[in-house]
Design an enzyme around this catalytic site. Structure first.
Site, PDB file in Angstrom:
ATOM      1  N   CYS B 106       0.861  -1.232   0.003  1.00  0.00           N
ATOM      2  CA  CYS B 106      -0.011   0.071   0.058  1.00  0.00           C
ATOM      3  C   CYS B 106       0.965   1.077  -0.045  1.00  0.00           C
ATOM      4  CB  CYS B 106      -0.967  -0.197   1.199  1.00  0.00           C
ATOM      5  SG  CYS B 106      -2.487   1.012   1.195  1.00  0.00           S
ATOM      6  N   THR B 107       0.382   2.338   0.684  1.00  0.00           N
ATOM      7  CA  THR B 107       1.290   3.469   0.836  1.00  0.00           C
ATOM      8  C   THR B 107       2.757   3.324   1.502  1.00  0.00           C
ATOM      9  OG1 THR B 107       0.033   4.208   2.602  1.00  0.00           O
ATOM     10  CG2 THR B 107      -0.518   5.044   0.277  1.00  0.00           C
TER      11      THR B 107
END
Lengths: 235, 235
Positions: B106-107
């Site tokens: 993800c981030t």
């Protein structure tokens, strides 16, 4: 999330040697329901370890826990211990009488069975334990998620994510569940076709079955004891 | 699991306001690799809370952590805070020089970008942040999992499970990864076709984008600062 909603009390039982993603998968989905409050429930407010050592910390006890709207029952090897724990089973029975849904993940279904919730109920569980469902009076269904009245059951481990999205849709709306699915970018691409015994190569199945041999034998013995006690004829 | 293996040191950074399944998804897969040891790493050995309140307990500090074979970098809103934390970024840089793989989920990719690991590297991240990758010198790829040299990146949130199965195959073998996939019954059946902005209904996309508006603006500002500092022209 945009869609508003009323307050929703969700609680999941956590316990030593559980499989953590049976909990953390549904947690990821269900905590995104607006107004939801998610309790992790155990006997005492002391951290427990999942089967691979992840430390999980409860924030409610069985004694403290108010009536829930949704009770989540995860599985994993520690489920064996819980099935002989009358305090836990009684908590499940009392909660189940008033909840909107009981949601079992993986072998959490066996715990629900021990609490007497599966009599004449269509249900699923982890593929290595699926044949044990009739010992608890359940009607086994070969599906990833099964909804029968107030009992929702998901198959093994990661099926808790699919199940939780179904639960979110049932509790709120398809649109909210779709929003959650997009937020968690749930468009899975497993690298192999090995997620079920129907699709996995035979040597892969044999290896996994070998690794489950001891646990599978213990689960069968437990299931047989329950069937005898409750005078159930597994078919 | 049947296949034996050498010892494998895995460590994941955990941090306040992270998204827990970015960690617990890979944990579920990677702890099933025989010989693996999985450390949860933070500044101190005190519990932290994920963005929805799940309590996670570290078992190593940055200072204590030995050289890892695999460094997992999860994401979630708290990633913003970490990107300004030179101690964390330096830990990542030092580890990355010697690991076999860095695996961002993800981030977490943005944190790796802040540490300078994404220059001229093909990578992916959560769909709401995908356009920010060029600000860190990365080559954005529209794929659920991207492998480029020693950097493996997974798209948003649940993509960490797909990515971890790829990592397990790369570190050990396809057969072991298939065994893990079968054990965790990973044959997903999302109830809707709403897991990506390419497939979701437009009103669902709009609702999720609205809920990310503030965080997305903050992430853009941070990315712009990094691009300026490192003299990167995002294309």
């Amino acid at each position: 999330m945009i869609l508003a909603g009323d307050q929703l009390r969700i609680g999941a039982i956590i316990f030593p040697d559980m499989d953590q993603i049976d909990l953390t998968g549904p947690f990821e989905v269900l905590t995104r329901i607006p107004g939801s409050d998610f309790q992790l429930i155990w006997k005492e407010l002391v951290p427990i370890r999942d089967v691979k050592g992840l430390v999980l910390t409860p924030n409610s006890t069985f004694a403290q826990c108010p009536q829930l709207d949704l009770l989540v029952v995860p599985g994993g090897p520690g489920q064996q211990q819980l099935m002989g724990d009358e305090g836990v089973l009684e908590f499940i029975r009392v909660q189940a009488a008033q909840v909107r849904f009981v949601f079992s993940v993986c072998t959490g279904a066996l715990i629900c069975g021990a609490a007497g919730l599966l009599r004449n109920v269509r249900a699923t569980t982890h593929w290595t334990a699926h044949h044990l469902l009739p010992y608890f009076g359940a009607i086994p269904v070969g599906a990833r998620v099964v909804v029968d009245g107030k009992l929702i059951s998901a198959a093994g481990v990661t099926a808790g994510i699919d199940g939780a999205l179904r639960v979110a849709a049932l509790l709120r709306s398809d649109e909210l569940s779709q929003q959650i699915q997009l937020a968690i970018e749930y468009a899975p691409e497993p690298p192999f076709a090995s997620g079920t015994p129907q699709s996995a190569p035979s040597e892969v199945i044999a290896a996994v079955q070998a690794s489950y041999k001891e646990l599978a034998a213990a689960r069968l013995a437990t299931a047989q004891r329950f069937a005898e006690r409750f005078n159930i004829q597994p078919v």
